[in-house]
Design an enzyme around this catalytic site. Structure first.
Site, PDB file in Angstrom:
ATOM      1  N   TYR A  13     -72.020  55.312  65.421  1.00 44.80           N
ATOM      2  CA  TYR A  13     -72.817  54.831  66.565  1.00 44.80           C
ATOM      3  C   TYR A  13     -71.901  54.092  67.541  1.00 44.80           C
ATOM      4  O   TYR A  13     -71.935  54.342  68.760  1.00 44.80           O
ATOM      5  CB  TYR A  13     -73.937  53.898  66.069  1.00 44.80           C
ATOM      6  CG  TYR A  13     -74.793  53.327  67.179  1.00 44.80           C
ATOM      7  CD1 TYR A  13     -75.621  54.145  67.952  1.00 44.80           C
ATOM      8  CD2 TYR A  13     -74.796  51.957  67.449  1.00 44.80           C
ATOM      9  CE1 TYR A  13     -76.413  53.615  68.967  1.00 44.80           C
ATOM     10  CE2 TYR A  13     -75.592  51.423  68.463  1.00 44.80           C
ATOM     11  CZ  TYR A  13     -76.393  52.259  69.221  1.00 44.80           C
ATOM     12  OH  TYR A  13     -77.180  51.735  70.223  1.00 44.80           O
TER      13      TYR A  13
HETATM   14  N1  LIG Z   1     -82.948  48.487  70.967  1.00 42.74           N
HETATM   15  C1  LIG Z   1     -81.736  47.990  70.897  1.00 42.74           C
HETATM   16  O1  LIG Z   1     -81.496  47.006  70.183  1.00 42.74           O
HETATM   17  C2  LIG Z   1     -80.600  48.608  71.686  1.00 42.74           C
HETATM   18  C3  LIG Z   1     -79.402  47.876  71.741  1.00 42.74           C
HETATM   19  C4  LIG Z   1     -78.326  48.437  72.425  1.00 42.74           C
HETATM   20  C5  LIG Z   1     -78.450  49.670  73.043  1.00 42.74           C
HETATM   21  N2  LIG Z   1     -79.622  50.355  72.959  1.00 42.74           N
HETATM   22  C6  LIG Z   1     -79.679  51.684  73.583  1.00 42.74           C
HETATM   23  O2  LIG Z   1     -80.827  51.768  74.413  1.00 42.74           O
HETATM   24  C7  LIG Z   1     -81.215  53.134  74.530  1.00 42.74           C
HETATM   25  C8  LIG Z   1     -82.726  53.218  74.355  1.00 42.74           C
HETATM   26  O3  LIG Z   1     -83.064  52.894  73.020  1.00 42.74           O
HETATM   27  P1  LIG Z   1     -84.351  52.059  72.609  1.00 42.74           P
HETATM   28  O4  LIG Z   1     -83.881  50.827  71.979  1.00 42.74           O
HETATM   29  O5  LIG Z   1     -85.296  51.985  73.705  1.00 42.74           O
HETATM   30  O6  LIG Z   1     -84.897  52.982  71.388  1.00 42.74           O
HETATM   31  P2  LIG Z   1     -86.180  53.900  71.252  1.00 42.74           P
HETATM   32  O7  LIG Z   1     -87.424  53.108  71.453  1.00 42.74           O
HETATM   33  O8  LIG Z   1     -85.990  54.619  69.952  1.00 42.74           O
HETATM   34  O9  LIG Z   1     -86.038  54.931  72.468  1.00 42.74           O
HETATM   35  C9  LIG Z   1     -85.137  56.001  72.457  1.00 42.74           C
HETATM   36  C10 LIG Z   1     -85.558  57.003  73.504  1.00 42.74           C
HETATM   37  O10 LIG Z   1     -84.631  58.089  73.493  1.00 42.74           O
HETATM   38  C11 LIG Z   1     -85.358  59.291  73.495  1.00 42.74           C
HETATM   39  N3  LIG Z   1     -84.609  60.371  72.874  1.00 42.74           N
HETATM   40  C12 LIG Z   1     -84.054  60.427  71.646  1.00 42.74           C
HETATM   41  N4  LIG Z   1     -83.495  61.617  71.441  1.00 42.74           N
HETATM   42  C13 LIG Z   1     -83.685  62.342  72.576  1.00 42.74           C
HETATM   43  C14 LIG Z   1     -83.351  63.645  72.985  1.00 42.74           C
HETATM   44  N5  LIG Z   1     -82.693  64.494  72.189  1.00 42.74           N
HETATM   45  N6  LIG Z   1     -83.707  64.040  74.231  1.00 42.74           N
HETATM   46  C15 LIG Z   1     -84.391  63.211  75.045  1.00 42.74           C
HETATM   47  N7  LIG Z   1     -84.733  61.965  74.716  1.00 42.74           N
HETATM   48  C16 LIG Z   1     -84.394  61.546  73.485  1.00 42.74           C
HETATM   49  C17 LIG Z   1     -86.655  58.989  72.759  1.00 42.74           C
HETATM   50  O11 LIG Z   1     -87.699  59.846  73.191  1.00 42.74           O
HETATM   51  P3  LIG Z   1     -88.267  61.113  72.414  1.00 42.74           P
HETATM   52  O12 LIG Z   1     -88.197  60.825  70.937  1.00 42.74           O
HETATM   53  O13 LIG Z   1     -89.694  61.213  72.920  1.00 42.74           O
HETATM   54  O14 LIG Z   1     -87.426  62.254  72.851  1.00 42.74           O
HETATM   55  C18 LIG Z   1     -86.936  57.568  73.240  1.00 42.74           C
HETATM   56  O15 LIG Z   1     -87.659  57.610  74.445  1.00 42.74           O
HETATM   57  C19 LIG Z   1     -80.399  53.904  73.499  1.00 42.74           C
HETATM   58  O16 LIG Z   1     -79.339  54.585  74.151  1.00 42.74           O
HETATM   59  C20 LIG Z   1     -79.864  52.819  72.597  1.00 42.74           C
HETATM   60  O17 LIG Z   1     -78.653  53.183  71.978  1.00 42.74           O
HETATM   61  C21 LIG Z   1     -80.707  49.843  72.310  1.00 42.74           C
END
Ligand SMILES: NC(=O)c1ccc[n+]([C@@H]2O[C@H](COP(=O)([O-])OP(=O)(O)OC[C@H]3O[C@@H](n4cnc5c(N)ncnc54)[C@H](OP(=O)(O)O)[C@@H]3O)[C@@H](O)[C@H]2O)c1
Length: 245
Positions: free
Chosen positions: A155
């Site tokens: 990751y």
């Molecule tokens: N939450 C944290 O603590 C955190 C910290 C640092 C960085 N981030 C980053 O923030 C971003 C958003 O994550 P989140 O925390 O909001 O998690 P999340 O709630 O799991 O959201 C992830 C999103 O990505 C989409 N996704 C996954 N695979 C996909 C694919 N193949 N094509 C299109 N969409 C896809 C999912 O939608 P579908 O399943 O409907 O496709 C969902 O809308 C990520 O890049 C993550 O690495 C998050």
């Protein structure tokens, strides 16, 4: 006039978490939103919610690992709104596990979504932004894209790649493209739901015990977008106050 009003903004991964919170916040600022993810039911409901409040929003079911679907997303945005001002390159996943667990399928999914999906999305919008001589790309990295954490090497590797890409694009922008690398710490979303390794899931639940609300990141994204065109916020790290990592 707000620098967000009437901007045409694509958000990938808009069906939950940071993407959804960002859509809700930018809609209030008067943006024209194109929301993308794979789960159509979630996108449909979100667009209906936003429209009820008078926002201009549409969705396009998109798997970011499929280049043709990502190209169709950019085309649908131009067909609907006439241009592309901002890409929030947000879709991503984090199935943490130590390397010894050899979860090669999960490694491949992370490379496909977190790196190739980010590149396909950039490729789909960059020519349009060049034609417009203006655009803004916000890439979602993480604090783990600055500092490697044991148990999350793959990751971290994908998110170091995102950070490198942000910096490379910034250096090549020729004063036309704004680039913002956003690095959240622990945020309360669905991200940790997909960890299949028991030990890593336990480690994550400890790290996420003080996780902050997704709107904290949406506010940071809003701040970067609403700056005047000659101001580029390049790097933002947003952690829970209590987070050490
Ligand atoms: N939450 C944290 O603590 C955190 C910290 C640092 C960085 N981030 C980053 O923030 C971003 C958003 O994550 P989140 O925390 O909001 O998690 P999340 O709630 O799991 O959201 C992830 C999103 O990505 C989409 N996704 C996954 N695979 C996909 C694919 N193949 N094509 C299109 N969409 C896809 C999912 O939608 P579908 O399943 O409907 O496709 C969902 O809308 C990520 O890049 C993550 O690495 C998050």
């Amino acid at each position: 006039m707000s620098e967000i009003k009437d901007k045409v903004i694509i958000i990938t991964g808009a069906s939950s978490g940071l993407g959804e919170a960002t859509a809700r916040r930018l809609a209030k600022g008067g943006a024209k939103l194109m929301l993308a993810a794979r789960r159509e039911d979630k996108l449909k409901k979100l667009v209906a919610d936003l429209e009820k409040d008078g926002a201009q929003a549409a969705y396009q079911v998109t798997d970011v690992t499929d280049r043709k679907q990502v190209e169709a997303l950019a085309q649908a945005t131009k067909d609907k709104f006439g241009r592309i001002d901002v890409l929030v390159n947000n879709a991503g996943l984090m199935p943490l596990a130590p390397l010894d667990a050899v979860k090669v399928d999960e490694w491949e999914t992370m490379v496909d979504v977190n790196i190739k999906g980010v590149l396909y999305s950039l490729a789909a919008v960059l020519p349009t932004m060049r034609e417009q001589k203006a655009g803004h790309v916000l890439n979602l990295s993480t604090v783990a894209g600055h500092k490697v954490m044991a148990g999350g090497a793959v990751y971290c590797a994908t998110k170091f790649a995102v950070k490198a890409l942000s910096e490379g694009l910034r250096m090549e922008s020729n004063g036309e493209i704004r680039v913002t690398n956003i690095s959240p710490g622990a945020v309360d979303t669905e991200l940790t739901d997909h960890i299949s390794h028991e030990g890593a899931a336990e480690q994550a639940s400890e790290l996420y015990k003080d996780a902050i609300d997704a709107d904290a990141i949406a506010r940071a994204i809003e701040f970067a977008i609403e700056q005047p065109g000659n101001v580029d916020v390049n790097e933002m790290i947003i952690r829970p106050t209590s987070q050490e990592l």
